[in-house]
Scaffold this motif. Structure first.
Motif, PDB file in Angstrom:
ATOM      1  N   GLU A   1       0.796  -1.145  -0.044  1.00  6.09           N
ATOM      2  CA  GLU A   1       0.215  -0.212   0.097  1.00  6.09           C
ATOM      3  C   GLU A   1       0.850   1.181   0.003  1.00  6.09           C
ATOM      4  O   GLU A   1       2.042   1.284   0.644  1.00  6.09           O
ATOM      5  N   LEU A   2       0.358   2.211  -0.574  1.00  7.26           N
ATOM      6  CA  LEU A   2       0.977   3.711  -0.795  1.00  7.26           C
ATOM      7  C   LEU A   2       0.526   4.740  -0.174  1.00  7.26           C
ATOM      8  O   LEU A   2      -0.898   4.813  -0.091  1.00  7.26           O
ATOM      9  N   ALA A   3       1.215   5.672  -0.003  1.00  5.81           N
ATOM     10  CA  ALA A   3       0.769   6.859   0.940  1.00  5.81           C
ATOM     11  C   ALA A   3       1.805   7.899   0.578  1.00  5.81           C
ATOM     12  O   ALA A   3       3.042   7.735   0.457  1.00  5.81           O
ATOM     13  N   LEU A   4       1.296   9.194   0.530  1.00  6.36           N
ATOM     14  CA  LEU A   4       1.938  10.513   0.257  1.00  6.36           C
ATOM     15  C   LEU A   4       2.667  10.739   1.529  1.00  6.36           C
ATOM     16  O   LEU A   4       1.768  11.133   2.536  1.00  6.36           O
ATOM     17  N   THR A   5       3.692  11.137   1.903  1.00  8.18           N
ATOM     18  CA  THR A   5       4.238  12.000   2.915  1.00  8.18           C
ATOM     19  C   THR A   5       3.742  13.273   2.803  1.00  8.18           C
ATOM     20  O   THR A   5       3.231  13.910   1.802  1.00  8.18           O
ATOM     21  N   GLU A   6       3.694  14.290   3.917  1.00 10.54           N
ATOM     22  CA  GLU A   6       3.554  15.466   3.714  1.00 10.54           C
ATOM     23  C   GLU A   6       4.143  16.422   2.666  1.00 10.54           C
ATOM     24  O   GLU A   6       3.717  17.053   1.902  1.00 10.54           O
ATOM     25  N   GLN A   7       5.594  16.152   2.672  1.00 10.77           N
ATOM     26  CA  GLN A   7       6.322  16.655   1.545  1.00 10.77           C
ATOM     27  C   GLN A   7       5.891  15.972   0.308  1.00 10.77           C
ATOM     28  O   GLN A   7       5.835  16.964  -0.863  1.00 10.77           O
ATOM     29  N   GLY A   8       5.286  14.905   0.104  1.00 10.73           N
ATOM     30  CA  GLY A   8       5.072  14.302  -1.266  1.00 10.73           C
ATOM     31  C   GLY A   8       3.813  14.974  -1.770  1.00 10.73           C
ATOM     32  O   GLY A   8       3.579  15.422  -2.874  1.00 10.73           O
ATOM     33  N   ALA A   9       2.849  15.236  -0.692  1.00  3.76           N
ATOM     34  CA  ALA A   9       1.491  15.962  -1.032  1.00  3.76           C
ATOM     35  C   ALA A   9       1.704  17.253  -1.550  1.00  3.76           C
ATOM     36  O   ALA A   9       1.241  17.878  -2.411  1.00  3.76           O
ATOM     37  N   GLU A  10       2.699  18.186  -0.696  1.00  5.51           N
ATOM     38  CA  GLU A  10       3.002  19.440  -1.139  1.00  5.51           C
ATOM     39  C   GLU A  10       3.659  19.331  -2.583  1.00  5.51           C
ATOM     40  O   GLU A  10       3.177  20.051  -3.454  1.00  5.51           O
ATOM     41  N   THR A  11       4.507  18.673  -2.832  1.00  7.45           N
ATOM     42  CA  THR A  11       5.255  18.377  -4.158  1.00  7.45           C
ATOM     43  C   THR A  11       4.356  17.905  -5.257  1.00  7.45           C
ATOM     44  O   THR A  11       4.265  18.737  -6.360  1.00  7.45           O
ATOM     45  N   ALA A  12       3.157  17.258  -4.949  1.00 10.59           N
ATOM     46  CA  ALA A  12       2.285  16.886  -5.759  1.00 10.59           C
ATOM     47  C   ALA A  12       1.273  18.002  -6.127  1.00 10.59           C
ATOM     48  O   ALA A  12       1.060  18.526  -7.463  1.00 10.59           O
ATOM     49  N   ARG A  13       0.853  18.715  -5.212  1.00  7.58           N
ATOM     50  CA  ARG A  13       0.201  19.952  -5.615  1.00  7.58           C
ATOM     51  C   ARG A  13       0.845  20.904  -6.359  1.00  7.58           C
ATOM     52  O   ARG A  13       0.224  21.537  -7.139  1.00  7.58           O
ATOM     53  N   ARG A  14       2.040  21.135  -6.106  1.00  9.55           N
ATOM     54  CA  ARG A  14       2.819  22.261  -6.782  1.00  9.55           C
ATOM     55  C   ARG A  14       3.035  21.793  -8.229  1.00  9.55           C
ATOM     56  O   ARG A  14       2.735  22.502  -9.154  1.00  9.55           O
ATOM     57  N   THR A  15       3.301  20.501  -8.328  1.00  7.62           N
ATOM     58  CA  THR A  15       3.768  20.233  -9.699  1.00  7.62           C
ATOM     59  C   THR A  15       2.433  19.934 -10.599  1.00  7.62           C
ATOM     60  O   THR A  15       2.397  20.127 -11.819  1.00  7.62           O
ATOM     61  N   ILE A  16       1.452  19.396  -9.879  1.00  6.26           N
ATOM     62  CA  ILE A  16       0.071  19.171 -10.869  1.00  6.26           C
ATOM     63  C   ILE A  16      -0.548  20.832 -11.213  1.00  6.26           C
ATOM     64  O   ILE A  16      -0.691  20.741 -12.613  1.00  6.26           O
ATOM     65  N   GLU A  17      -0.188  21.695 -10.502  1.00  4.20           N
ATOM     66  CA  GLU A  17      -0.482  23.138 -11.016  1.00  4.20           C
ATOM     67  C   GLU A  17       0.509  23.358 -12.277  1.00  4.20           C
ATOM     68  O   GLU A  17      -0.003  23.896 -13.035  1.00  4.20           O
ATOM     69  N   LEU A  18       1.851  23.309 -11.817  1.00  2.78           N
ATOM     70  CA  LEU A  18       2.787  23.329 -12.913  1.00  2.78           C
ATOM     71  C   LEU A  18       2.442  22.592 -14.436  1.00  2.78           C
ATOM     72  O   LEU A  18       2.370  23.338 -15.400  1.00  2.78           O
ATOM     73  N   VAL A  19       2.214  21.426 -14.230  1.00  2.99           N
ATOM     74  CA  VAL A  19       1.904  20.496 -15.256  1.00  2.99           C
ATOM     75  C   VAL A  19       0.595  21.162 -16.112  1.00  2.99           C
ATOM     76  O   VAL A  19       0.564  20.771 -17.334  1.00  2.99           O
ATOM     77  N   HIS A  20      -0.365  21.277 -15.193  1.00  2.00           N
ATOM     78  CA  HIS A  20      -1.734  21.595 -15.852  1.00  2.00           C
ATOM     79  C   HIS A  20      -1.217  22.955 -16.598  1.00  2.00           C
ATOM     80  O   HIS A  20      -1.885  23.008 -18.064  1.00  2.00           O
ATOM     81  N   GLY A  21      -0.463  23.806 -16.267  1.00  2.00           N
ATOM     82  CA  GLY A  21      -0.101  25.196 -17.127  1.00  2.00           C
ATOM     83  C   GLY A  21       0.500  24.841 -18.222  1.00  2.00           C
ATOM     84  O   GLY A  21       0.294  25.244 -19.232  1.00  2.00           O
ATOM     85  N   MET A  22       1.564  23.990 -18.122  1.00  2.00           N
ATOM     86  CA  MET A  22       2.339  23.394 -19.330  1.00  2.00           C
ATOM     87  C   MET A  22       1.316  22.764 -20.086  1.00  2.00           C
ATOM     88  O   MET A  22       1.616  22.875 -21.435  1.00  2.00           O
ATOM     89  N   ARG A  23       0.434  21.858 -19.840  1.00  2.00           N
ATOM     90  CA  ARG A  23      -0.427  21.226 -20.822  1.00  2.00           C
ATOM     91  C   ARG A  23      -1.376  22.415 -21.490  1.00  2.00           C
ATOM     92  O   ARG A  23      -1.679  22.078 -22.830  1.00  2.00           O
ATOM     93  N   ASP A  24      -1.660  23.353 -20.830  1.00  2.00           N
ATOM     94  CA  ASP A  24      -2.483  24.291 -21.611  1.00  2.00           C
ATOM     95  C   ASP A  24      -1.713  25.107 -22.620  1.00  2.00           C
ATOM     96  O   ASP A  24      -2.126  25.327 -23.588  1.00  2.00           O
ATOM     97  N   ARG A  25      -0.276  25.271 -22.281  1.00  3.55           N
ATOM     98  CA  ARG A  25       0.372  25.883 -23.411  1.00  3.55           C
ATOM     99  C   ARG A  25       0.856  24.910 -24.498  1.00  3.55           C
ATOM    100  O   ARG A  25       0.826  25.311 -25.714  1.00  3.55           O
TER     101      ARG A  25
END
Length: 154
Positions: free
Chosen positions: A99-123
């Motif tokens: 079973e997998l879980a995100l650490t606090e650092q993992g969740a924060e990294t995921a939030r930041r990079t999801i936003e980044l990638v969404h913007g990249m996909r739009d471009r």
């Protein structure tokens, strides 16, 4: 006889491969400052979505969701674990499952990079009108149709 250039530009498989390679390189460069590759992101982002309600999905569930080979998922998860972004634990229901879980650092990294990638996909989809455009939705539907087709479909 058609020239090689026009043959290449009409070859759907080649074009999909080139686009995939190009997007992966662009995303690798954008994600590098966050310590991730595009492949690692392709595991981290879906894991973020799966664990939002506190669920601890198995590596198998993540492999099924992403369409990636279970061995490849395991390799990527181990790399994310070494970075302190993911934890792995034996399942209480099935000791063979992990079973997998995100650490606090993992969740924060995921939030930041999801936003980044969404913007990249739009471009990257701007020539089609961006993420929310009808043309992008049509392309996504056609790609899903190809991905869902059995190998060697006639």
């Amino acid at each position: 006889m058609a020239d090689t250039e026009s043959d290449v530009n009409a070859n759907v498989g080649y074009l999909v491969w080139r686009l995939s390679t190009r997007w992966r390189a662009i995303l690798d460069r954008a994600l590098a400052p966050h310590g991730l590759t595009q492949a690692q992101y392709s595991v981290l982002a879906p894991l973020y979505g799966l664990t939002g309600d506190g669920t601890r999905p198995s590596q198998r569930k993540l492999a099924d969701l992403t369409g990636l080979d279970a061995v490849y998922i395991s390799k990527l998860v181990r790399a994310l674990e070494r970075q302190g972004l993911v934890t792995r634990a034996a399942s209480s229901v099935d000791p063979r499952a992990v079973e997998l879980a995100l650490t606090e650092q993992g969740a924060e990294t995921a939030r930041r990079t999801i936003e980044l990638v969404h913007g990249m996909r739009d471009r990257l989809t701007a020539p089609l009108g961006g993420n929310g455009s009808e043309r992008t939705a049509e392309l996504a539907a056609m790609l899903r149709e190809l991905l869902d087709a059995p190998e060697g479909a006639e």
